[in-house]
Scaffold this motif. Structure first.
Motif, PDB file in Angstrom:
ATOM      1  N   HIS A 128       0.829  -1.201   0.000  1.00 26.82           N
ATOM      2  CA  HIS A 128       0.000   0.000   0.000  1.00 26.82           C
ATOM      3  C   HIS A 128       0.865   1.254   0.000  1.00 26.82           C
ATOM      4  CE1 HIS A 128       1.041  -0.643   4.201  1.00 26.82           C
ATOM      5  NE2 HIS A 128       0.745   0.622   4.432  1.00 26.82           N
ATOM      6  N   ARG A 129       0.225   2.377  -0.313  1.00 22.95           N
ATOM      7  CA  ARG A 129       0.896   3.676  -0.231  1.00 22.95           C
ATOM      8  C   ARG A 129      -0.105   4.652   0.396  1.00 22.95           C
ATOM      9  NH1 ARG A 129       4.063   4.992  -4.372  1.00 22.95           N
ATOM     10  NH2 ARG A 129       2.517   4.342  -5.890  1.00 22.95           N
ATOM     11  N   MET A 182       5.324   2.880  -2.009  1.00 24.10           N
ATOM     12  CA  MET A 182       4.554   1.642  -1.987  1.00 24.10           C
ATOM     13  C   MET A 182       5.339   0.682  -1.100  1.00 24.10           C
ATOM     14  SD  MET A 182       1.758   0.506  -3.038  1.00 24.10           S
ATOM     15  CE  MET A 182       0.911   0.288  -4.570  1.00 24.10           C
ATOM     16  N   GLU A 218      -2.627   7.942  -2.833  1.00 25.57           N
ATOM     17  CA  GLU A 218      -2.904   6.832  -1.940  1.00 25.57           C
ATOM     18  C   GLU A 218      -3.323   5.600  -2.737  1.00 25.57           C
ATOM     19  OE1 GLU A 218      -6.519   6.484   0.842  1.00 25.57           O
ATOM     20  OE2 GLU A 218      -4.844   7.068   2.152  1.00 25.57           O
ATOM     21  N   ASP A 219      -2.812   4.439  -2.322  1.00 26.61           N
ATOM     22  CA  ASP A 219      -3.152   3.170  -2.952  1.00 26.61           C
ATOM     23  C   ASP A 219      -3.185   2.126  -1.842  1.00 26.61           C
ATOM     24  OD1 ASP A 219      -3.262   0.726  -4.265  1.00 26.61           O
ATOM     25  OD2 ASP A 219      -1.680   1.206  -5.696  1.00 26.61           O
ATOM     26  N   GLY A 223      -4.107  -0.916  -2.082  1.00 26.70           N
ATOM     27  CA  GLY A 223      -3.836  -2.258  -2.573  1.00 26.70           C
ATOM     28  C   GLY A 223      -5.047  -3.168  -2.493  1.00 26.70           C
TER      29      GLY A 223
END
Length: 194
Positions: free
Chosen positions: A107-108, A147, A180-181, A183
């Protein structure tokens, strides 16, 4: 008052429980006091292989401590159940327990994070999963909106980390916005509960 070292509500690990001591000021004299003492409260994630304990959060920078505005805002955000991984215009302080062998999702977050290993060992995984950094008790990661994921390499021992996340400005690398990620490692309900 919580019993030191006892388990906390929702805690999964066999690690010592957490007691939070929030300081303040005696209103008539301005003397420093312990205003609030309470046990940590854990939220379970990823099929009970990871748990979060939000120690404190702020909703603005710099925080307003006058008349307990910061404490009131923190309690309100926690009661509403919408803390998020990062607090818009503020900060989040949390502990995370990782079960033996767990590999947390990649994730980020749009944040600058400080991650300190309190118990056990953890592998910090970045974009190349074959190049992990092993972190031991006392090691600190400064996570700059990359990430990443966390892997507990132990087959028998839990790992505990302490994180402080503060929102950062939008990040651009090679003319690409890196937002934002979260995941694919969390369910929709787990993402909503962060």
């Amino acid at each position: 008052m919580p019993v030191p070292g006892s388990q906390n509500p929702g805690q999964l690990s066999n690690l010592p429980g957490v007691t939070q001591h929030i300081t303040g000021h005696e209103p008539s004299t301005g003397k420093s006091i312990v205003q609030l003492t309470r046990p940590g409260s854990w939220s379970r994630l990823m099929d009970d292989t990871m748990a979060f304990n939000v120690v404190y959060s702020t909703s603005q920078f710099p925080p307003n401590l006058n008349n307990d505005v910061d404490l009131i805002n923190h309690e309100s955000v926690m009661a509403a159940g919408n803390i998020g991984l990062v607090s818009k215009n503020g900060s989040v302080c949390r502990m995370v327990d990782f079960a033996p062998g767990v590999e947390a999702f990649m994730h980020r977050t749009q944040s600058l994070d400080y991650g300190l290993v309190l118990e056990g060992e953890i592998e910090m995984v970045l974009d190349d999963p074959d190049k992990c950094t092993l972190m031991k008790r006392g090691d600190v990661a400064v996570q700059r909106a990359t990430m990443h994921g966390w892997r507990n390499p132990s087959k028998t021992e839990w790992t505990r980390m302490f994180f402080v996340l503060q929102e950062c400005e939008e990040l651009f690398v090679a003319d690409k916005k890196l937002g934002e990620d979260l995941g694919a490692g969390l369910s929709k309900s787990e993402k909503a509960s962060l």
